[in-house]
Motif scaffolding. Structure first.
Motif, short mmCIF file in Angstrom:
data_model
loop_
_atom_site.label_atom_id
_atom_site.label_comp_id
_atom_site.label_asym_id
_atom_site.label_seq_id
_atom_site.Cartn_x
_atom_site.Cartn_y
_atom_site.Cartn_z
N GLY A 60 -73.37 -2.23 -40.17
CA GLY A 60 -72.50 -3.81 -40.10
C GLY A 60 -71.04 -3.76 -40.71
N LEU A 61 -70.54 -2.71 -40.95
CA LEU A 61 -69.13 -2.72 -41.51
C LEU A 61 -68.12 -3.19 -40.50
CD1 LEU A 61 -68.88 0.55 -43.42
CD2 LEU A 61 -69.46 -1.44 -44.30
N GLU A 62 -67.12 -3.74 -40.98
CA GLU A 62 -65.95 -4.41 -39.91
C GLU A 62 -65.55 -3.29 -39.22
OE1 GLU A 62 -62.63 -6.34 -41.67
OE2 GLU A 62 -64.22 -7.30 -43.43
N VAL A 63 -65.01 -1.98 -40.01
CA VAL A 63 -64.80 -0.82 -39.16
C VAL A 63 -65.63 0.33 -39.67
CG1 VAL A 63 -63.01 0.77 -38.65
CG2 VAL A 63 -62.41 -1.52 -38.85
N GLY A 64 -66.40 1.00 -38.80
CA GLY A 64 -67.04 2.28 -39.05
C GLY A 64 -66.62 3.26 -38.15
N LEU A 65 -65.41 4.08 -38.65
CA LEU A 65 -64.74 5.08 -37.75
C LEU A 65 -65.17 6.42 -37.80
CD1 LEU A 65 -62.07 5.65 -36.06
CD2 LEU A 65 -60.83 5.96 -38.14
N LEU A 66 -65.97 6.78 -36.65
CA LEU A 66 -66.51 7.95 -36.57
C LEU A 66 -65.56 8.94 -35.96
CD1 LEU A 66 -68.91 9.98 -36.50
CD2 LEU A 66 -69.85 8.89 -34.29
N VAL A 67 -65.24 10.16 -36.61
CA VAL A 67 -64.42 11.25 -36.04
C VAL A 67 -64.91 12.43 -35.83
CG1 VAL A 67 -62.07 12.17 -36.34
CG2 VAL A 67 -62.54 10.25 -37.16
N SER A 68 -65.45 12.87 -34.71
CA SER A 68 -65.96 14.11 -34.35
C SER A 68 -65.53 14.79 -33.16
CB SER A 68 -67.40 14.23 -34.66
OG SER A 68 -67.80 13.85 -35.79
N GLU A 69 -65.92 15.97 -32.89
CA GLU A 69 -65.55 16.50 -31.60
C GLU A 69 -66.29 17.98 -31.47
OE1 GLU A 69 -63.87 18.98 -28.76
OE2 GLU A 69 -63.96 19.75 -30.76
N GLY A 70 -66.80 18.20 -30.18
CA GLY A 70 -67.45 19.48 -30.05
C GLY A 70 -68.55 19.19 -29.48
N ASN A 71 -69.22 20.13 -28.80
CA ASN A 71 -70.77 20.10 -28.12
C ASN A 71 -71.78 19.94 -29.26
OD1 ASN A 71 -69.21 21.00 -26.07
ND2 ASN A 71 -70.18 22.60 -25.50
N THR A 72 -71.94 20.56 -30.38
CA THR A 72 -72.66 20.20 -31.28
C THR A 72 -72.93 19.11 -31.86
OG1 THR A 72 -71.49 21.43 -33.01
CG2 THR A 72 -72.76 22.91 -31.52
N LYS A 73 -71.80 18.19 -31.74
CA LYS A 73 -71.66 16.81 -32.46
C LYS A 73 -72.04 15.71 -31.47
CE LYS A 73 -69.99 18.93 -35.99
NZ LYS A 73 -68.87 18.61 -36.79
N VAL A 74 -72.42 16.04 -30.17
CA VAL A 74 -72.65 14.89 -29.22
C VAL A 74 -73.93 14.12 -29.68
CG1 VAL A 74 -73.47 14.37 -26.87
CG2 VAL A 74 -71.46 15.95 -27.39
N VAL A 75 -75.14 14.90 -29.92
CA VAL A 75 -75.98 14.24 -30.40
C VAL A 75 -76.12 13.53 -31.64
CG1 VAL A 75 -78.66 14.90 -30.86
CG2 VAL A 75 -77.79 15.79 -28.99
N PRO A 76 -75.43 14.05 -32.77
CA PRO A 76 -75.31 13.40 -33.98
C PRO A 76 -74.53 12.23 -33.86
CG PRO A 76 -74.96 15.69 -34.31
CD PRO A 76 -75.15 15.66 -32.90
N MET A 77 -73.54 12.29 -33.13
CA MET A 77 -72.54 11.12 -32.89
C MET A 77 -73.34 9.83 -32.21
SD MET A 77 -69.10 12.93 -31.44
CE MET A 77 -68.05 11.56 -31.27
N LEU A 78 -74.25 10.38 -31.11
CA LEU A 78 -74.99 9.36 -30.39
C LEU A 78 -76.03 8.58 -31.57
CD1 LEU A 78 -75.67 10.86 -27.15
CD2 LEU A 78 -74.04 9.18 -27.52
N SER A 79 -76.47 9.54 -32.26
CA SER A 79 -77.63 9.07 -33.38
C SER A 79 -76.76 8.19 -33.92
CB SER A 79 -78.22 10.22 -34.20
OG SER A 79 -78.87 11.08 -33.34
N ALA A 80 -75.85 8.14 -34.53
CA ALA A 80 -74.92 7.53 -35.63
C ALA A 80 -74.47 6.27 -35.08
CB ALA A 80 -73.47 8.16 -36.05
N ILE A 81 -74.10 6.37 -33.66
CA ILE A 81 -73.78 4.84 -32.98
C ILE A 81 -74.94 4.24 -32.66
CG2 ILE A 81 -73.09 4.05 -30.61
CD1 ILE A 81 -71.18 6.71 -30.57
N ALA A 82 -76.17 4.82 -32.51
CA ALA A 82 -77.37 3.96 -32.41
C ALA A 82 -77.81 3.41 -33.61
CB ALA A 82 -78.57 5.01 -31.79
#
Length: 324
Positions: free
Chosen positions: A280-302
């Motif tokens: 619930g922060l004003e800005v939660g800036l997620l910076v990641s790149e690569g095939n292995t980061k797709v699932v973790p990124m989706l999890s963090a967004i969820a």
């Protein structure tokens, strides 16, 4: 595209002066290399060397307007699909994974200052991506900004630590820095609890609850993941959390596919921000790149921790495909 040249300081030798002169003619006056060579009475090859030297010395700063990366179709698709405030999507290029990481980190460094305002309290995680962002940010000054270290420190083979990430970020932003003067993980949960109760550590941890913006990367649960190679978790820890449904790591905390924290013994031994303080922060800036980061990124967004994303076009496509 914006270009700026650093002014020559007193005491620089004449050789540097001609390098600056060539750079000015090329970037500000719009002359081509042949025209510059004629004016400076040198060969065109010499002008090429001057321009290269200007870039290597940091005399040249070139940036593209953020709108170039936030308004194209992939960025809009990410924003709409995942309910983000904005996405910054860069071309991955044809280079190595290392070059792709550096490109994404540089993009985040260019974008981050525009997301900050006077009075902000920015929490900064750590890791290779975060370190490169901190190093790449051009020095600026935003009044009354405080940078807080989100995760305690540890000895690593990488040549940088969590406090270096936050300290360099604060230095380049002209901000106050609150480091977390404690290890990220201890061997004994009772010792960790006593350390968290120490007045100086308690004040530093309390500062994390006041962050209104945060910068972090997503970690994978692969055997060679950062959380294991950094020493934050053992391979046995990793295996246990994966069996409990872990799909990613955020600021040292294991999360499931819904972005929810997975309780475990490691949490009692850790010193750092908890996931509820990232939601619930004003800005939660997620910076990641690569095939292995797709699932973790989706999890963090969820999990509701992410409002802004910086990634490559290739990773953005994979995220959209995985989400269906």
């Amino acid at each position: 595209m914006a270009t700026s040249l650093r002014r020559r300081t007193a005491g620089q030798v004449s050789g540097e002066s001609i390098v600056i002169e060539a750079a000015w003619m090329y970037y500000h006056d719009g002359l081509n290399q042949t025209e510059i060579a004629k004016l400076l009475q040198v060969s065109r090859a010499t002008v090429v060397n001057y321009l290269q030297e200007a870039r290597e010395r940091g005399y040249i700063r070139i940036s593209l307007a953020p709108e170039v990366f936030t308004s194209h179709q992939l960025a809009q698709d990410l924003r709409e699909k995942f309910g983000l405030q904005a996405a910054f999507v860069l071309p991955r290029g044809k280079g190595t994974e290392e070059e792709a990481l550096m490109r994404v980190a540089r993009g985040a460094a260019d974008w981050l200052p525009s997301l900050l305002a006077p009075g902000d309290r920015l929490g900064v995680a750590w890791g290779r991506t975060i370190f490169e962002i901190a190093e790449a940010i051009e020095q600026t000054k935003i009044s009354d900004v405080t940078v807080s270290q989100l995760v305690g420190s540890m000895a690593t083979p990488y040549g940088f630590t969590a406090e270096i990430c936050s300290a360099h970020m604060a230095q380049n932003l002209g901000a106050k820095c609150i480091n977390l003067h404690a290890p990220a993980v201890l061997s004994d949960p009772d010792l960790a609890a006593r350390l968290r109760d120490e007045p100086i550590i308690r004040r530093q941890l309390d500062a994390l609850s006041h962050c209104n913006k945060a910068l972090f990367a997503a970690g994978s649960c692969d055997p060679d993941s950062h959380i294991v190679s950094s020493g934050l978790a053992s391979r046995a820890d990793l295996d246990w959390y994966v069996k409990q449904g872990a799909t990613g790591v955020l600021c040292g905390r294991f999360i499931d596919a819904e972005g929810q924290a997975i309780p475990g013994a490691l949490d009692d031994r850790m010193i750092g921000i908890t996931l509820d303080n990232l939601q619930g922060l004003e800005v939660g800036l997620l910076v990641s790149e690569g095939n292995t980061k797709v699932v973790p990124m989706l999890s963090a967004i969820a999990g509701g921790c992410v409002t802004h994303v910086v990634t490559s076009n290739e990773t953005a496509r994979l995220m959209l495909e995985a989400a269906g």
